[in-house]
Design an enzyme around this catalytic site. Structure first.
Site, PDB file in Angstrom:
ATOM      1  N   VAL A  41     -17.214   4.429  -3.346  1.00 52.49           N
ATOM      2  CA  VAL A  41     -17.862   3.127  -3.130  1.00 52.49           C
ATOM      3  C   VAL A  41     -19.248   3.313  -2.517  1.00 52.49           C
ATOM      4  O   VAL A  41     -20.223   2.698  -2.952  1.00 52.49           O
ATOM      5  CB  VAL A  41     -17.015   2.211  -2.209  1.00 52.49           C
ATOM      6  CG1 VAL A  41     -17.701   0.865  -2.043  1.00 52.49           C
ATOM      7  CG2 VAL A  41     -15.622   2.020  -2.773  1.00 52.49           C
TER       8      VAL A  41
ATOM      9  N   VAL B 239     -20.458   8.346   1.703  1.00 53.11           N
ATOM     10  CA  VAL B 239     -21.040   8.132   0.370  1.00 53.11           C
ATOM     11  C   VAL B 239     -20.104   8.717  -0.684  1.00 53.11           C
ATOM     12  O   VAL B 239     -20.481   9.555  -1.493  1.00 53.11           O
ATOM     13  CB  VAL B 239     -22.486   8.699   0.261  1.00 53.11           C
ATOM     14  CG1 VAL B 239     -23.450   7.797   0.982  1.00 53.11           C
ATOM     15  CG2 VAL B 239     -22.580  10.121   0.819  1.00 53.11           C
TER      16      VAL B 239
ATOM     17  N   LYS C  95       0.856  -1.190   0.000  1.00 56.61           N
ATOM     18  CA  LYS C  95       0.000   0.000   0.000  1.00 56.61           C
ATOM     19  C   LYS C  95       0.886   1.231   0.000  1.00 56.61           C
ATOM     20  O   LYS C  95       2.035   1.174   0.460  1.00 56.61           O
ATOM     21  CB  LYS C  95      -0.866  -0.011   1.270  1.00 56.61           C
ATOM     22  CG  LYS C  95      -2.081   0.872   1.197  1.00 56.61           C
ATOM     23  CD  LYS C  95      -3.267   0.205   0.544  1.00 56.61           C
ATOM     24  CE  LYS C  95      -4.446   1.154   0.485  1.00 56.61           C
ATOM     25  NZ  LYS C  95      -5.635   0.530  -0.117  1.00 56.61           N
TER      26      LYS C  95
HETATM   27  P1  NAD Z   1     -13.817   8.092  -0.987  1.00 59.17           P
HETATM   28  O1  NAD Z   1     -12.779   9.018  -0.479  1.00 59.17           O
HETATM   29  O2  NAD Z   1     -14.331   8.284  -2.364  1.00 59.17           O
HETATM   30  O3  NAD Z   1     -15.092   8.097  -0.014  1.00 59.17           O
HETATM   31  C1  NAD Z   1     -14.996   8.117   1.367  1.00 59.17           C
HETATM   32  C2  NAD Z   1     -16.141   8.991   1.862  1.00 59.17           C
HETATM   33  O4  NAD Z   1     -16.201   8.895   3.287  1.00 59.17           O
HETATM   34  C3  NAD Z   1     -15.948  10.476   1.529  1.00 59.17           C
HETATM   35  O5  NAD Z   1     -17.142  10.985   0.948  1.00 59.17           O
HETATM   36  C4  NAD Z   1     -15.650  11.110   2.880  1.00 59.17           C
HETATM   37  O6  NAD Z   1     -16.094  12.448   2.981  1.00 59.17           O
HETATM   38  C5  NAD Z   1     -16.428  10.187   3.799  1.00 59.17           C
HETATM   39  N1  NAD Z   1     -16.036  10.233   5.198  1.00 59.17           N
HETATM   40  C6  NAD Z   1     -14.791  10.339   5.731  1.00 59.17           C
HETATM   41  N2  NAD Z   1     -14.862  10.308   7.078  1.00 59.17           N
HETATM   42  C7  NAD Z   1     -16.170  10.179   7.397  1.00 59.17           C
HETATM   43  C8  NAD Z   1     -16.896  10.071   8.610  1.00 59.17           C
HETATM   44  N3  NAD Z   1     -16.282  10.114   9.799  1.00 59.17           N
HETATM   45  N4  NAD Z   1     -18.240   9.939   8.561  1.00 59.17           N
HETATM   46  C9  NAD Z   1     -18.884   9.897   7.381  1.00 59.17           C
HETATM   47  N5  NAD Z   1     -18.257   9.999   6.192  1.00 59.17           N
HETATM   48  C10 NAD Z   1     -16.924  10.123   6.208  1.00 59.17           C
HETATM   49  O7  NAD Z   1     -13.228   6.615  -0.794  1.00 59.17           O
HETATM   50  P2  NAD Z   1     -13.750   5.256  -1.441  1.00 59.17           P
HETATM   51  O8  NAD Z   1     -12.896   4.938  -2.603  1.00 59.17           O
HETATM   52  O9  NAD Z   1     -15.233   5.315  -1.578  1.00 59.17           O
HETATM   53  O10 NAD Z   1     -13.362   4.222  -0.295  1.00 59.17           O
HETATM   54  C11 NAD Z   1     -14.124   4.103   0.888  1.00 59.17           C
HETATM   55  C12 NAD Z   1     -13.516   3.031   1.789  1.00 59.17           C
HETATM   56  O11 NAD Z   1     -13.510   1.776   1.100  1.00 59.17           O
HETATM   57  C13 NAD Z   1     -12.050   3.273   2.168  1.00 59.17           C
HETATM   58  O12 NAD Z   1     -11.801   2.760   3.456  1.00 59.17           O
HETATM   59  C14 NAD Z   1     -11.279   2.471   1.139  1.00 59.17           C
HETATM   60  O13 NAD Z   1      -9.985   2.124   1.594  1.00 59.17           O
HETATM   61  C15 NAD Z   1     -12.174   1.268   1.008  1.00 59.17           C
HETATM   62  N6  NAD Z   1     -12.041   0.572  -0.261  1.00 59.17           N
HETATM   63  C16 NAD Z   1     -12.237   1.219  -1.425  1.00 59.17           C
HETATM   64  C17 NAD Z   1     -12.140   0.521  -2.628  1.00 59.17           C
HETATM   65  C18 NAD Z   1     -12.409   1.184  -3.944  1.00 59.17           C
HETATM   66  O14 NAD Z   1     -12.625   0.468  -4.935  1.00 59.17           O
HETATM   67  N7  NAD Z   1     -12.435   2.513  -4.015  1.00 59.17           N
HETATM   68  C19 NAD Z   1     -11.806  -0.848  -2.620  1.00 59.17           C
HETATM   69  C20 NAD Z   1     -11.625  -1.490  -1.390  1.00 59.17           C
HETATM   70  C21 NAD Z   1     -11.734  -0.765  -0.211  1.00 59.17           C
END
Ligand code: NAD
Length: 350
Positions: free
Chosen positions: A185, A182, A80
């Protein structure tokens, strides 16, 4: 901060600190294991309170990627990267090109893609400097593009398996789901949940992202301080990690925790705490593998979108098996998943 005696150090193979003078880039890459293939895992760009926090995050996330890739049956080890964001180092093509040179200097031991705070567009600049990157714009019907819709697809299918195992329900019609975060993902997951007839509760600290979700579909908005404790059937953490702790678990009302966020458990003891409360936990790195499955298909260049869909579909079967085993043995789901992951890596080492 010492590394070898760090609480999150788990025999990581190597750790790399990078600095680029012209862009101010500061990044850390952790290679946890290359037993199954190049260490693959996305790049997180985040404002950390300290270098120590960034180190903790990258060590935990890299180990999680080893486990995720192993259980998903991918020819990837685990690694990572984190980019330490600040006002002085805004996102720019130059910053991601500089990061691409860092990745390239590892000679293929580490393969990157997008994670929180990064996008498909950012990876295009990384690609200008290195071939060890995936999650690039999709070409035709080949695997590729934004991984998050695939992560969301694996998640909803995993939620279906959990709802069947824990509540005996055959569909998500009328099932109440709280989605924390939101973003990429979370929004995609909300779309799928809404289409499946679930009742949505959402929260986000970013008001634009929240508005995008609520403009598109009916959802009850809850404050970030309340979403984890909502009176729902399923809690789907889709923001950051460390949400399941000794302080939050006693207050969770959902019977199922199944979401995309990495490192949801603060410590392994929290997995035990969930099981003791009869809350069915879908191990995060099992349910959220959809994204890395498409990244692997794109990287190795031998998968179509249909292949990726079929592979993502297998996440549900893996979870079903873990839930059945947990039911039969009374053991927590995270322990069963960890055991499975470690046995796959150990077999590869031999
Ligand atoms: P992203 O940054 O697009 O979305 C995360 C969202 O969470 C943002 O809108 C942010 O404002 C919000 N957020 C942050 N802290 C918060 C809180 N305390 N309360 C409410 N909302 C909050 O990220 P993503 O790509 O959607 O990933 C989300 C999670 O899934 C991460 O932990 C990431 O590591 C994991 N993940 C993502 C993928 C992928 O395909 N993008 C794959 C596996 C795991």
């Amino acid at each position: 901060m010492g590394v070898f005696d760090h609480a999150e150090f788990d025999n990581h193979e190597s750790l790399h600190y990078f600095h680029d003078d012209s862009t101010g880039l500061r990044a850390i890459v952790a290679v946890h294991s290359t037993a199954l293939g190049p260490a693959a895992g996305g790049t997180r760009r985040w404002v950390y309170n300290s270098d120590a926090d960034a180190l903790t995050d990258v060590l935990r996330l890299a180990r999680g990627m080893t486990y995720k890739n192993a259980v998903a049956g991918l020819k990837f080890g685990g690694g990572k990267a984190v980019i330490l964001a600040s006002d002085a180092t805004p996102k720019s093509p130059e910053l991601f090109r500089a990061f691409g040179r860092c990745v390239d200097s590892l000679g293929g031991r580490y393969v990157t893609a997008e994670d929180v705070g990064c996008s498909v567009d950012d990876m295009r600049y990384v690609r200008e400097e290195t071939k060890f990157v995936s999650g690039l714009p999709q070409i035709g019907a080949d695997a590729g593009g934004d991984p998050s819709p695939w992560t969301a697809l694996g998640c909803i299918q995993g939620i279906e398996a959990a709802v069947h195992a824990r509540l005996g329900a055959e569909s998500l019609q009328g099932i109440r789901v709280a989605v924390q975060g939101v973003g990429h993902v979370g929004l995609n997951l909300c779309r799928l949940l809404h289409a499946a007839g679930a009742e949505l509760f959402v929260s986000d600290v970013n008001s634009d992202n929240l508005r995008m979700a609520t403009d598109e579909m009916p959802a009850t908005v809850l404050p970030p301080t309340e979403i984890l404790f909502a009176d729902v059937d399923v809690l789907a953490p889709c923001a950051l990690g460390n949400v399941l702790t000794s302080l939050t678990i006693p207050k969770i009302r959902a019977k199922i925790v199944a979401g995309a966020a990495n490192n949801q458990l603060s410590t392994p003891a929290d997995g035990v705490r969930l099981a003791e409360r009869d809350i069915l936990y879908a191990p995060d790195y099992v349910i959220n593998a959809g994204g890395i499955i498409t990244v692997a298909g794109e990287y190795y260049g031998n998968s179509s979108e249909d292949d990726v869909r079929a592979d993502v579909g297998r996440i549900k079967d893996r979870l079903k098996k873990i839930f059945e085993q947990a039911h039969e043995t009374g053991r927590p789901t995270h322990e069963l998943a960890d055991e499975l992951a470690r046995s796959i890596v150990a077999a590869a080492r031999q």
